[in-house]
Design an enzyme around this catalytic site. Structure first.
Site, PDB file in Angstrom:
ATOM      1  N   ASP A 265       0.999  -1.303   0.215  1.00 46.59           N
ATOM      2  CA  ASP A 265       0.057   0.109   0.076  1.00 46.59           C
ATOM      3  C   ASP A 265       0.922   1.197  -0.090  1.00 46.59           C
ATOM      4  O   ASP A 265       2.010   1.007   0.374  1.00 46.59           O
ATOM      5  CB  ASP A 265      -1.042  -0.076   1.306  1.00 46.59           C
ATOM      6  CG  ASP A 265      -1.669   1.198   1.340  1.00 46.59           C
ATOM      7  OD1 ASP A 265      -2.660   1.638   0.197  1.00 46.59           O
ATOM      8  OD2 ASP A 265      -1.859   1.881   2.167  1.00 46.59           O
ATOM      9  N   SER A 266       0.471   2.355  -0.303  1.00 47.61           N
ATOM     10  CA  SER A 266       1.110   3.600  -0.025  1.00 47.61           C
ATOM     11  C   SER A 266       1.527   4.116   1.241  1.00 47.61           C
ATOM     12  O   SER A 266       2.372   5.017   1.206  1.00 47.61           O
ATOM     13  CB  SER A 266       0.338   4.770  -1.006  1.00 47.61           C
ATOM     14  OG  SER A 266      -1.013   4.909   0.046  1.00 47.61           O
TER      15      SER A 266
ATOM     16  N   CYS B  17      -4.321  -1.711  -2.162  1.00 42.48           N
ATOM     17  CA  CYS B  17      -4.442  -0.164  -2.198  1.00 42.48           C
ATOM     18  C   CYS B  17      -5.395  -0.041  -3.462  1.00 42.48           C
ATOM     19  O   CYS B  17      -4.937  -0.685  -4.471  1.00 42.48           O
ATOM     20  CB  CYS B  17      -2.927   0.594  -2.453  1.00 42.48           C
ATOM     21  SG  CYS B  17      -3.031   2.163  -3.314  1.00 42.48           S
ATOM     22  N   ASN B  18      -6.368   0.738  -3.333  1.00 44.79           N
ATOM     23  CA  ASN B  18      -7.260   0.988  -4.548  1.00 44.79           C
ATOM     24  C   ASN B  18      -6.701   1.633  -5.728  1.00 44.79           C
ATOM     25  O   ASN B  18      -6.796   1.295  -6.813  1.00 44.79           O
ATOM     26  CB  ASN B  18      -8.564   1.457  -4.031  1.00 44.79           C
ATOM     27  CG  ASN B  18      -9.541   0.815  -3.040  1.00 44.79           C
ATOM     28  OD1 ASN B  18     -10.277   0.036  -3.675  1.00 44.79           O
ATOM     29  ND2 ASN B  18      -8.994   0.715  -2.100  1.00 44.79           N
TER      30      ASN B  18
ATOM     31  N   GLU C  42      -2.919   8.975   8.089  1.00 49.36           N
ATOM     32  CA  GLU C  42      -1.565   9.000   8.149  1.00 49.36           C
ATOM     33  C   GLU C  42      -0.963   9.546   9.104  1.00 49.36           C
ATOM     34  O   GLU C  42       0.164   9.178   9.586  1.00 49.36           O
ATOM     35  CB  GLU C  42      -0.902   9.369   6.892  1.00 49.36           C
ATOM     36  CG  GLU C  42      -0.869   8.308   5.649  1.00 49.36           C
ATOM     37  CD  GLU C  42      -0.054   7.097   5.653  1.00 49.36           C
ATOM     38  OE1 GLU C  42       0.988   6.976   6.449  1.00 49.36           O
ATOM     39  OE2 GLU C  42      -0.724   5.935   5.237  1.00 49.36           O
TER      40      GLU C  42
ATOM     41  N   CYS D 279     -11.026   3.140  -0.537  1.00 42.01           N
ATOM     42  CA  CYS D 279      -9.617   3.445  -0.338  1.00 42.01           C
ATOM     43  C   CYS D 279      -9.380   2.518   1.068  1.00 42.01           C
ATOM     44  O   CYS D 279     -10.259   2.478   1.961  1.00 42.01           O
ATOM     45  CB  CYS D 279      -9.337   4.662  -0.212  1.00 42.01           C
ATOM     46  SG  CYS D 279      -7.821   5.305   0.600  1.00 42.01           S
TER      47      CYS D 279
ATOM     48  N   HIS E 136      -7.408   3.376   3.260  1.00 38.66           N
ATOM     49  CA  HIS E 136      -7.250   3.846   4.577  1.00 38.66           C
ATOM     50  C   HIS E 136      -8.738   4.096   5.031  1.00 38.66           C
ATOM     51  O   HIS E 136      -8.614   4.693   6.355  1.00 38.66           O
ATOM     52  CB  HIS E 136      -6.622   5.277   4.299  1.00 38.66           C
ATOM     53  CG  HIS E 136      -5.139   5.300   4.104  1.00 38.66           C
ATOM     54  ND1 HIS E 136      -4.568   4.878   2.706  1.00 38.66           N
ATOM     55  CD2 HIS E 136      -4.220   5.732   4.689  1.00 38.66           C
ATOM     56  CE1 HIS E 136      -3.346   4.919   3.023  1.00 38.66           C
ATOM     57  NE2 HIS E 136      -3.089   5.371   3.956  1.00 38.66           N
TER      58      HIS E 136
HETATM   59  N1  DGL Z   1      -4.684   3.309   0.467  1.00 36.58           N
HETATM   60  C1  DGL Z   1      -4.776   3.801  -0.813  1.00 36.58           C
HETATM   61  C2  DGL Z   1      -5.881   3.484  -1.742  1.00 36.58           C
HETATM   62  O1  DGL Z   1      -6.664   2.363  -1.133  1.00 36.58           O
HETATM   63  C3  DGL Z   1      -4.120   5.165  -1.227  1.00 36.58           C
HETATM   64  C4  DGL Z   1      -4.234   6.118  -0.565  1.00 36.58           C
HETATM   65  C5  DGL Z   1      -3.122   7.258  -1.071  1.00 36.58           C
HETATM   66  O2  DGL Z   1      -2.004   7.049  -1.007  1.00 36.58           O
HETATM   67  O3  DGL Z   1      -3.820   7.981  -1.694  1.00 36.58           O
HETATM   68  O4  DGL Z   1      -6.375   3.976  -2.416  1.00 36.58           O
END
Ligand code: DGL
Length: 269
Positions: free
Chosen positions: A11-12, A74-75, A153, A185, A187
Protein backbone atom coordinates in the site's frame (compact mmCIF):
# COMPACT_ATOMS: atom_id res chain seq x y z
CA UNK A 1 0.82 -30.15 1.84
CA UNK A 2 1.59 -26.95 3.71
CA UNK A 3 3.09 -23.92 2.01
CA UNK A 4 4.94 -21.73 4.48
CA UNK A 5 5.99 -18.94 2.15
CA UNK A 6 4.66 -15.49 3.11
CA UNK A 7 1.85 -13.48 1.51
CA UNK A 8 2.89 -9.98 0.44
CA UNK A 9 0.72 -6.89 0.98
CA UNK A 10 1.46 -3.46 -0.48
CA UNK A 11 0.00 0.00 0.00
CA UNK A 12 1.04 3.63 -0.21
CA UNK A 13 1.10 3.77 3.60
CA UNK A 14 -0.81 2.35 6.56
CA UNK A 15 -4.08 1.81 4.65
CA UNK A 16 -3.32 -1.78 3.72
CA UNK A 17 -3.22 -2.62 7.42
CA UNK A 18 -7.01 -2.70 7.27
CA UNK A 19 -6.61 -5.65 4.89
CA UNK A 20 -3.90 -7.24 7.03
CA UNK A 21 -6.14 -7.04 10.09
CA UNK A 22 -8.80 -9.08 8.34
CA UNK A 23 -6.18 -11.50 6.96
CA UNK A 24 -4.83 -12.09 10.47
CA UNK A 25 -8.38 -12.84 11.66
CA UNK A 26 -9.37 -15.19 8.82
CA UNK A 27 -5.96 -16.70 8.05
CA UNK A 28 -3.98 -16.64 11.30
CA UNK A 29 -1.49 -19.27 10.11
CA UNK A 30 -0.26 -17.18 7.22
CA UNK A 31 3.05 -15.34 7.37
CA UNK A 32 2.64 -11.71 6.30
CA UNK A 33 5.10 -9.28 4.72
CA UNK A 34 3.86 -5.74 4.34
CA UNK A 35 5.26 -2.75 2.49
CA UNK A 36 3.87 0.75 3.09
CA UNK A 37 5.36 3.44 0.87
CA UNK A 38 4.68 6.08 3.53
CA UNK A 39 7.39 8.46 2.32
CA UNK A 40 5.60 8.89 -1.02
CA UNK A 41 2.02 8.75 0.30
CA UNK A 42 -0.51 9.84 -0.91
CA UNK A 43 -0.62 8.08 -4.26
CA UNK A 44 -4.12 9.44 -4.94
CA UNK A 45 -3.12 12.70 -6.67
CA UNK A 46 -0.13 11.20 -8.58
CA UNK A 47 -0.19 10.47 -12.32
CA UNK A 48 -1.01 6.81 -13.14
CA UNK A 49 2.43 6.25 -14.67
CA UNK A 50 4.14 7.12 -11.41
CA UNK A 51 1.76 5.00 -9.34
CA UNK A 52 2.52 2.05 -11.63
CA UNK A 53 6.27 2.59 -11.19
CA UNK A 54 6.03 2.81 -7.38
CA UNK A 55 3.78 -0.26 -7.27
CA UNK A 56 6.36 -2.21 -9.27
CA UNK A 57 9.11 -1.15 -6.84
CA UNK A 58 7.15 -2.53 -3.88
CA UNK A 59 6.27 -5.66 -5.82
CA UNK A 60 9.91 -6.35 -6.77
CA UNK A 61 11.01 -5.87 -3.16
CA UNK A 62 8.56 -8.53 -2.01
CA UNK A 63 9.19 -10.92 -4.91
CA UNK A 64 12.82 -11.08 -3.74
CA UNK A 65 11.49 -12.29 -0.40
CA UNK A 66 9.82 -15.26 -2.06
CA UNK A 67 6.17 -14.40 -1.45
CA UNK A 68 3.59 -16.94 -2.67
CA UNK A 69 0.85 -14.39 -3.38
CA UNK A 70 0.65 -10.60 -3.74
CA UNK A 71 -2.21 -8.49 -2.45
CA UNK A 72 -2.31 -4.96 -3.84
CA UNK A 73 -3.98 -3.56 -0.73
CA UNK A 74 -4.40 -0.13 -2.30
CA UNK A 75 -7.26 0.90 -4.56
CA UNK A 76 -5.27 3.60 -6.34
CA UNK A 77 -2.56 1.09 -7.28
CA UNK A 78 -5.09 -1.62 -8.11
CA UNK A 79 -6.89 0.73 -10.51
CA UNK A 80 -3.81 1.34 -12.63
CA UNK A 81 -1.30 -1.47 -12.03
CA UNK A 82 -3.16 -4.70 -11.24
CA UNK A 83 -3.60 -6.00 -14.79
CA UNK A 84 0.02 -5.31 -15.78
CA UNK A 85 1.51 -6.91 -12.67
CA UNK A 86 -0.85 -9.87 -12.83
CA UNK A 87 0.30 -10.60 -16.38
CA UNK A 88 3.99 -10.24 -15.58
CA UNK A 89 4.57 -12.29 -12.44
CA UNK A 90 4.13 -15.99 -11.83
CA UNK A 91 2.31 -15.86 -8.49
CA UNK A 92 -1.37 -15.00 -7.94
CA UNK A 93 -1.96 -11.24 -7.65
CA UNK A 94 -5.12 -9.85 -6.09
CA UNK A 95 -6.47 -6.30 -6.09
CA UNK A 96 -9.12 -4.70 -3.89
CA UNK A 97 -11.57 -3.30 -6.44
CA UNK A 98 -13.34 -6.38 -7.80
CA UNK A 99 -14.05 -7.85 -4.35
CA UNK A 100 -15.43 -4.49 -3.16
CA UNK A 101 -17.67 -4.09 -6.20
CA UNK A 102 -18.94 -7.64 -5.84
CA UNK A 103 -19.80 -7.14 -2.17
CA UNK A 104 -21.63 -3.89 -2.97
CA UNK A 105 -23.79 -5.58 -5.59
CA UNK A 106 -24.63 -8.26 -3.07
CA UNK A 107 -25.56 -5.72 -0.38
CA UNK A 108 -27.52 -3.13 -2.36
CA UNK A 109 -31.29 -3.47 -2.54
CA UNK A 110 -32.09 -0.27 -4.44
CA UNK A 111 -29.10 -0.51 -6.87
CA UNK A 112 -27.87 2.93 -5.83
CA UNK A 113 -24.24 2.61 -4.79
CA UNK A 114 -21.78 5.27 -3.66
CA UNK A 115 -18.02 5.03 -4.04
CA UNK A 116 -15.54 7.10 -2.08
CA UNK A 117 -11.86 6.93 -2.90
CA UNK A 118 -8.77 8.88 -3.84
CA UNK A 119 -8.62 11.20 -6.84
CA UNK A 120 -6.80 8.52 -8.82
CA UNK A 121 -9.33 5.79 -8.06
CA UNK A 122 -12.33 7.99 -8.80
CA UNK A 123 -10.78 9.31 -12.04
CA UNK A 124 -10.08 5.77 -13.22
CA UNK A 125 -13.81 4.89 -12.98
CA UNK A 126 -12.73 1.38 -12.02
CA UNK A 127 -15.51 0.80 -9.51
CA UNK A 128 -18.16 2.28 -11.76
CA UNK A 129 -17.05 0.09 -14.67
CA UNK A 130 -16.83 -3.01 -12.52
CA UNK A 131 -20.30 -2.43 -11.01
CA UNK A 132 -22.01 -1.55 -14.29
CA UNK A 133 -20.36 -4.28 -16.33
CA UNK A 134 -21.85 -6.82 -13.95
CA UNK A 135 -25.13 -5.03 -13.26
CA UNK A 136 -25.76 -2.32 -15.89
CA UNK A 137 -28.79 -0.88 -14.08
CA UNK A 138 -26.69 0.16 -11.09
CA UNK A 139 -26.61 3.88 -10.37
CA UNK A 140 -23.11 4.81 -9.17
CA UNK A 141 -22.15 8.07 -7.50
CA UNK A 142 -18.40 8.50 -6.99
CA UNK A 143 -16.71 11.07 -4.80
CA UNK A 144 -12.99 11.74 -4.31
CA UNK A 145 -12.07 12.48 -0.69
CA UNK A 146 -8.44 13.71 -0.90
CA UNK A 147 -8.43 15.01 2.67
CA UNK A 148 -9.09 11.63 4.29
CA UNK A 149 -5.71 9.92 3.74
CA UNK A 150 -3.57 12.66 5.37
CA UNK A 151 -5.82 12.52 8.46
CA UNK A 152 -5.24 8.78 8.76
CA UNK A 153 -1.51 8.87 8.02
CA UNK A 154 -1.02 11.51 10.72
CA UNK A 155 -2.81 9.29 13.26
CA UNK A 156 -5.69 11.72 13.72
CA UNK A 157 -8.42 9.43 12.55
CA UNK A 158 -10.41 9.68 15.78
CA UNK A 159 -10.03 13.45 16.20
CA UNK A 160 -12.56 16.26 15.94
CA UNK A 161 -10.69 17.44 12.82
CA UNK A 162 -11.45 14.06 11.24
CA UNK A 163 -15.15 14.42 12.12
CA UNK A 164 -15.32 17.87 10.57
CA UNK A 165 -13.54 16.83 7.36
CA UNK A 166 -15.64 13.70 6.90
CA UNK A 167 -18.93 15.44 7.51
CA UNK A 168 -18.13 18.32 5.14
CA UNK A 169 -16.77 16.08 2.39
CA UNK A 170 -19.61 13.56 2.38
CA UNK A 171 -22.43 16.13 2.35
CA UNK A 172 -23.21 15.77 -1.40
CA UNK A 173 -23.59 11.99 -1.08
CA UNK A 174 -26.25 12.30 1.59
CA UNK A 175 -28.72 13.63 -0.99
CA UNK A 176 -28.33 10.64 -3.31
CA UNK A 177 -30.61 8.07 -1.70
CA UNK A 178 -27.82 5.48 -1.67
CA UNK A 179 -28.22 2.30 0.37
CA UNK A 180 -24.61 1.11 -0.01
CA UNK A 181 -21.30 2.97 0.14
CA UNK A 182 -18.00 1.44 -0.92
CA UNK A 183 -14.98 2.51 1.12
CA UNK A 184 -12.85 2.52 -2.02
CA UNK A 185 -9.59 3.34 -0.28
CA UNK A 186 -7.95 1.04 2.22
CA UNK A 187 -7.24 3.96 4.55
CA UNK A 188 -10.95 4.71 5.03
CA UNK A 189 -11.96 1.83 7.33
CA UNK A 190 -9.98 3.62 10.04
CA UNK A 191 -12.55 6.41 9.67
CA UNK A 192 -15.44 3.97 9.51
CA UNK A 193 -17.28 4.94 12.73
CA UNK A 194 -17.24 8.60 11.67
CA UNK A 195 -18.31 7.79 8.10
CA UNK A 196 -21.16 5.61 9.38
CA UNK A 197 -22.27 8.33 11.73
CA UNK A 198 -22.26 10.98 9.03
CA UNK A 199 -24.03 8.82 6.41
CA UNK A 200 -26.52 7.31 8.86
CA UNK A 201 -27.02 3.81 10.22
CA UNK A 202 -29.30 2.84 7.30
CA UNK A 203 -26.41 2.76 4.80
CA UNK A 204 -24.29 -0.36 4.37
CA UNK A 205 -20.58 0.38 4.27
CA UNK A 206 -18.43 -1.97 2.19
CA UNK A 207 -14.84 -2.42 3.27
CA UNK A 208 -13.18 -3.46 -0.01
CA UNK A 209 -10.00 -4.54 1.71
CA UNK A 210 -11.73 -6.84 4.13
CA UNK A 211 -13.76 -8.32 1.26
CA UNK A 212 -10.49 -8.99 -0.56
CA UNK A 213 -9.40 -11.43 2.11
CA UNK A 214 -12.24 -13.74 1.02
CA UNK A 215 -10.56 -13.89 -2.39
CA UNK A 216 -7.15 -14.47 -0.82
CA UNK A 217 -8.59 -17.40 1.07
CA UNK A 218 -10.30 -18.82 -2.02
CA UNK A 219 -7.09 -18.60 -4.07
CA UNK A 220 -5.01 -20.20 -1.31
CA UNK A 221 -7.41 -23.13 -1.48
CA UNK A 222 -7.52 -23.21 -5.26
CA UNK A 223 -3.75 -23.20 -5.73
CA UNK A 224 -3.03 -25.39 -2.68
CA UNK A 225 -1.03 -22.62 -1.06
CA UNK A 226 -2.37 -22.71 2.51
CA UNK A 227 0.00 -22.71 5.43
CA UNK A 228 -1.15 -25.38 7.85
CA UNK A 229 1.63 -24.78 10.35
CA UNK A 230 0.70 -22.53 13.24
CA UNK A 231 2.54 -19.30 12.94
CA UNK A 232 3.39 -16.71 15.58
CA UNK A 233 3.56 -12.96 15.80
CA UNK A 234 7.15 -12.92 14.56
CA UNK A 235 5.83 -14.03 11.22
CA UNK A 236 4.46 -10.55 10.54
CA UNK A 237 7.00 -8.14 9.18
CA UNK A 238 6.32 -4.56 8.18
CA UNK A 239 8.47 -2.35 5.98
CA UNK A 240 7.94 1.38 5.55
CA UNK A 241 9.73 3.94 3.43
CA UNK A 242 8.81 6.54 6.07
CA UNK A 243 9.14 6.80 9.82
CA UNK A 244 8.98 3.40 11.53
CA UNK A 245 7.79 5.07 14.74
CA UNK A 246 4.71 6.68 13.21
CA UNK A 247 3.94 3.47 11.35
CA UNK A 248 4.33 1.44 14.51
CA UNK A 249 2.03 3.71 16.53
CA UNK A 250 -0.79 3.37 14.02
CA UNK A 251 -0.21 -0.34 13.38
CA UNK A 252 -0.04 -1.10 17.08
CA UNK A 253 -3.33 0.67 17.75
CA UNK A 254 -5.08 -0.82 14.73
CA UNK A 255 -3.80 -4.40 14.85
CA UNK A 256 -3.51 -4.67 18.62
CA UNK A 257 -0.23 -6.56 18.55
CA UNK A 258 2.74 -5.93 20.77
CA UNK A 259 6.37 -5.69 19.61
CA UNK A 260 5.65 -5.07 15.97
CA UNK A 261 8.54 -5.76 13.67
CA UNK A 262 8.78 -2.54 11.60
CA UNK A 263 11.84 -1.67 9.49
CA UNK A 264 12.70 1.27 7.31
CA UNK A 265 13.48 0.60 3.64
CA UNK A 266 14.35 2.71 0.63
CA UNK A 267 12.66 2.03 -2.67
CA UNK A 268 13.48 3.30 -6.11
CA UNK A 269 17.15 4.12 -5.67
N1 DGL B 1 -4.78 3.35 0.52
C1 DGL B 1 -4.79 3.75 -0.80
C2 DGL B 1 -5.99 3.35 -1.58
O1 DGL B 1 -6.62 2.38 -1.25
C3 DGL B 1 -4.16 5.00 -1.29
C4 DGL B 1 -4.15 6.23 -0.50
C5 DGL B 1 -3.23 7.25 -1.16
O2 DGL B 1 -2.03 7.01 -1.12
O3 DGL B 1 -3.71 8.24 -1.73
O4 DGL B 1 -6.31 3.95 -2.57
Amino acid sequence: MSNERPIGFIDSGVGGLTVVKEAMRQLPNEEILYVGDTARCPYGPRPPKQVIEFTWQMTRFLLKKNIKMLVIACNTATAVALEEIKKSVDIPVIGVIQPGARAALKASKNSRVGVIGTLGTVKSDSYKNELQEKAPETYVSSLACPKFVPVVESNQFESSVAKKIVSETLKPLKLENLDTLILGCTHYPLLRPIIQNVMGQQITLIDSGAETVNDVSTLLDYFNLNNYEQTNQKARTFYTTGSPKMFKDIAHEWLQIENLDVSHINLGE
